[in-house]
Design a protein around this motif. Structure first.
Motif, PDB file in Angstrom:
ATOM      1  N   VAL A  99       0.675  -1.225  -0.072  1.00  0.00           N
ATOM      2  CA  VAL A  99       0.184   0.150   0.102  1.00  0.00           C
ATOM      3  C   VAL A  99       0.901   1.238   0.012  1.00  0.00           C
ATOM      4  O   VAL A  99       0.570   2.089  -0.614  1.00  0.00           O
ATOM      5  CB  VAL A  99      -0.911  -0.083   1.113  1.00  0.00           C
ATOM      6  CG1 VAL A  99      -1.523   1.240   1.446  1.00  0.00           C
ATOM      7  CG2 VAL A  99      -2.121  -1.068   1.001  1.00  0.00           C
ATOM      8  N   LEU A 100       1.991   1.303   0.823  1.00  0.00           N
ATOM      9  CA  LEU A 100       2.679   2.407   0.965  1.00  0.00           C
ATOM     10  C   LEU A 100       3.718   2.790  -0.092  1.00  0.00           C
ATOM     11  O   LEU A 100       4.115   3.774  -0.434  1.00  0.00           O
ATOM     12  CB  LEU A 100       3.447   2.432   2.363  1.00  0.00           C
ATOM     13  CG  LEU A 100       2.416   2.526   3.517  1.00  0.00           C
ATOM     14  CD1 LEU A 100       3.248   2.577   4.831  1.00  0.00           C
ATOM     15  CD2 LEU A 100       1.458   3.666   3.505  1.00  0.00           C
ATOM     16  N   ALA A 101       4.209   1.445  -0.766  1.00  0.00           N
ATOM     17  CA  ALA A 101       5.541   1.692  -1.759  1.00  0.00           C
ATOM     18  C   ALA A 101       5.180   2.619  -2.924  1.00  0.00           C
ATOM     19  O   ALA A 101       5.828   3.552  -3.336  1.00  0.00           O
ATOM     20  CB  ALA A 101       5.974   0.336  -2.116  1.00  0.00           C
ATOM     21  N   PRO A 102       3.936   2.455  -3.543  1.00  0.00           N
ATOM     22  CA  PRO A 102       2.978   1.416  -3.734  1.00  0.00           C
ATOM     23  C   PRO A 102       3.650   0.299  -4.679  1.00  0.00           C
ATOM     24  O   PRO A 102       4.528   0.595  -5.533  1.00  0.00           O
ATOM     25  CB  PRO A 102       1.791   1.792  -4.069  1.00  0.00           C
ATOM     26  CG  PRO A 102       2.025   2.919  -5.067  1.00  0.00           C
ATOM     27  CD  PRO A 102       3.416   3.635  -4.462  1.00  0.00           C
ATOM     28  N   LEU A 103       3.192  -0.947  -4.440  1.00  0.00           N
ATOM     29  CA  LEU A 103       3.292  -1.964  -5.315  1.00  0.00           C
ATOM     30  C   LEU A 103       2.087  -2.424  -6.278  1.00  0.00           C
ATOM     31  O   LEU A 103       1.186  -2.697  -5.477  1.00  0.00           O
ATOM     32  CB  LEU A 103       4.296  -3.216  -4.662  1.00  0.00           C
ATOM     33  CG  LEU A 103       5.526  -2.641  -4.036  1.00  0.00           C
ATOM     34  CD1 LEU A 103       5.926  -4.108  -3.277  1.00  0.00           C
ATOM     35  CD2 LEU A 103       6.658  -2.466  -5.081  1.00  0.00           C
ATOM     36  N   THR A 104       2.187  -2.772  -7.507  1.00  0.00           N
ATOM     37  CA  THR A 104       0.987  -2.865  -8.186  1.00  0.00           C
ATOM     38  C   THR A 104       0.445  -4.284  -8.402  1.00  0.00           C
ATOM     39  O   THR A 104      -0.646  -4.739  -8.640  1.00  0.00           O
ATOM     40  CB  THR A 104       1.296  -2.251  -9.719  1.00  0.00           C
ATOM     41  OG1 THR A 104       2.249  -2.927 -10.374  1.00  0.00           O
ATOM     42  CG2 THR A 104       1.698  -0.893  -9.604  1.00  0.00           C
ATOM     43  N   GLY A 105       1.594  -5.192  -8.239  1.00  0.00           N
ATOM     44  CA  GLY A 105       1.454  -6.609  -8.626  1.00  0.00           C
ATOM     45  C   GLY A 105       1.491  -7.084  -9.896  1.00  0.00           C
ATOM     46  O   GLY A 105       1.306  -8.042 -10.332  1.00  0.00           O
ATOM     47  N   LEU A 106       1.808  -6.113 -10.775  1.00  0.00           N
ATOM     48  CA  LEU A 106       1.851  -6.253 -12.291  1.00  0.00           C
ATOM     49  C   LEU A 106       3.213  -5.881 -13.025  1.00  0.00           C
ATOM     50  O   LEU A 106       3.244  -5.464 -14.089  1.00  0.00           O
ATOM     51  CB  LEU A 106       1.004  -5.206 -12.914  1.00  0.00           C
ATOM     52  CG  LEU A 106      -0.570  -5.464 -12.685  1.00  0.00           C
ATOM     53  CD1 LEU A 106      -1.495  -4.184 -12.927  1.00  0.00           C
ATOM     54  CD2 LEU A 106      -1.253  -6.590 -13.401  1.00  0.00           C
ATOM     55  N   SER A 107       4.243  -6.231 -11.994  1.00  0.00           N
ATOM     56  CA  SER A 107       5.611  -5.738 -12.378  1.00  0.00           C
ATOM     57  C   SER A 107       6.133  -6.887 -13.472  1.00  0.00           C
ATOM     58  O   SER A 107       6.903  -6.908 -14.170  1.00  0.00           O
ATOM     59  CB  SER A 107       6.621  -5.768 -11.229  1.00  0.00           C
ATOM     60  OG  SER A 107       6.377  -6.703 -10.724  1.00  0.00           O
TER      61      SER A 107
END
Length: 367
Positions: free
Chosen positions: A207-215
């Protein structure tokens, strides 16, 4: 089998069926340069004719000749030789004559032999406990295959599903290995606590980074062609992957610490819960370094090509790349859960395994 229906000419529907079958290479011609392709596109490609016998499916026993392209890019090349088995793509349009292409190498036999060797070694050296551990592993695989994957494909929150799977896999594995015992109870409590902490850490970073999960390329293909879901779904899928990836090592730490405390308690029945806790922590501190190393190296090993590519990028950009940040977050959140599992398991085991008299003495001493 994969089926699709396409429109041709705006008014005619063409049904396309694709099957994958295993074939055996009989003969292979010498590659010849595809001059026409080189002149039109500049791409260097060599063609060879491959005579293949079909080993399964409706055309089993028949043979066909396939044109195999060998380009200057090894990623897409399938270099074959006589006697080698390959996977064939058999495409049929509206019931017409099938067209064949070499889709890939047939790797299943080699992987099967490796699996057999692993199972034999596991059972020889693991004995009865090895068999129980395999049963636990099978349950985990079944939970992922028949719960997590179908639920995710249906659009159900993958993080919540992964938490459920972690609880079920932990409980079943510990009960199979340790039975209905205090050791199993302590290891379950410690492991669940460690996984819970790892999951919270992963979710906070996402949430904070944020990371998309689509890398990753796989996630992008999944979203573009198979599973169209909002971005939050793929963030949850990333967190679920972090949990599943760390679960095995965390379970290992949990059962190891609980076993150590149990053996110490058997040696001296008069030890207090505090003394048993300290014994568990002493063992856990030795495990902590090696297991954290194991987890970090596992993620590093799977990302070696990425690291080689990233070595050419300035550090400020490297650390902020979605793909790199995802790997770092996965390794660190899993390691945090692992580290926290040790005191949680030691505490649970100490409270469960200390004799009532020793607990009473500890309480009166404190008072």
């Amino acid at each position: 089998m994969r089926s699709s229906t396409d429109s041709a000419g705006g008014d005619k529907l063409v049904k396309v069926d694709e099957q994958f079958v295993v074939g055996k290479v009989l003969t292979v011609t010498q590659p010849k340069l595809n001059s026409q392709l080189m002149q039109s596109t500049g791409m260097v490609s060599n063609q060879q004719l491959v005579h293949v016998e079909i080993l399964e499916g409706p055309l089993k026993g028949s043979d066909t000749v396939i044109t195999n392209e060998i380009t200057d890019n090894p990623v897409f090349n399938i270099n074959v030789k006589p006697g080698q088995e390959v996977v064939l793509s058999m495409v049929t349009e509206s019931g017409g004559k099938p067209e064949f292409n070499i889709a890939d190498y047939h790797r299943a036999p080699v992987l099967s032999w490796l699996l057999v060797v692993f199972l034999i070694a596991f059972l020889i050296f693991g004995g009865k406990n090895g068999l129980k551990s395999l049963a636990g592993l099978l349950i985990s695989v079944l939970l992922i295959s028949f719960v997590l994957l179908p639920a995710s494909m249906a659009g159900i929150n993958p993080l919540l599903t992964a938490v459920f799977i972690c609880l079920c896999a932990t409980t079943s594995s510990m009960l199979l290995v340790a039975g209905f015992s205090k050791k199993a109870a302590a290891s379950i409590m410690g492991t669940v606590g460690g996984v819970f902490i790892a999951g919270i850490a992963a979710q906070i970073v996402i949430v904070l980074a944020p990371l998309t999960g689509l890398s990753s390329e796989e996630a992008q293909i999944l979203r573009g062609s198979v599973l169209s879901q909002p971005p939050a779904f793929y963030s949850g899928l990333l967190a679920a992957g972090m949990l599943i990836g760390a679960l095995g090592v965390i379970m290992d730490v949990g059962i190891s610490v609980a076993s150590a405390v149990q053996e110490v308690a058997k040696t001296d029945n008069n030890l207090t819960a505090g003394q048993l806790y300290e014994s568990g922590m002493n063992v856990g501190r030795d495990i902590m370094g090696t297991m954290t190393n194991t987890l970090i190296l596992a993620y590093t090993g799977s990302a070696l090509p990425l690291l080689l590519l990233a070595a050419q990028v300035p550090s400020i950009k490297l650390l902020n790349l979605d793909l790199v940040a995802t790997e770092i977050a996965s390794a660190l959140s899993g390691s945090l859960g692992l580290v926290c599992t040790i005191p949680l398991t030691a505490l649970a085991a100490a409270r469960l395994m200390a004799k009532k008299e020793a607990k009473a003495e500890e309480v009166s001493g404190v008072g």
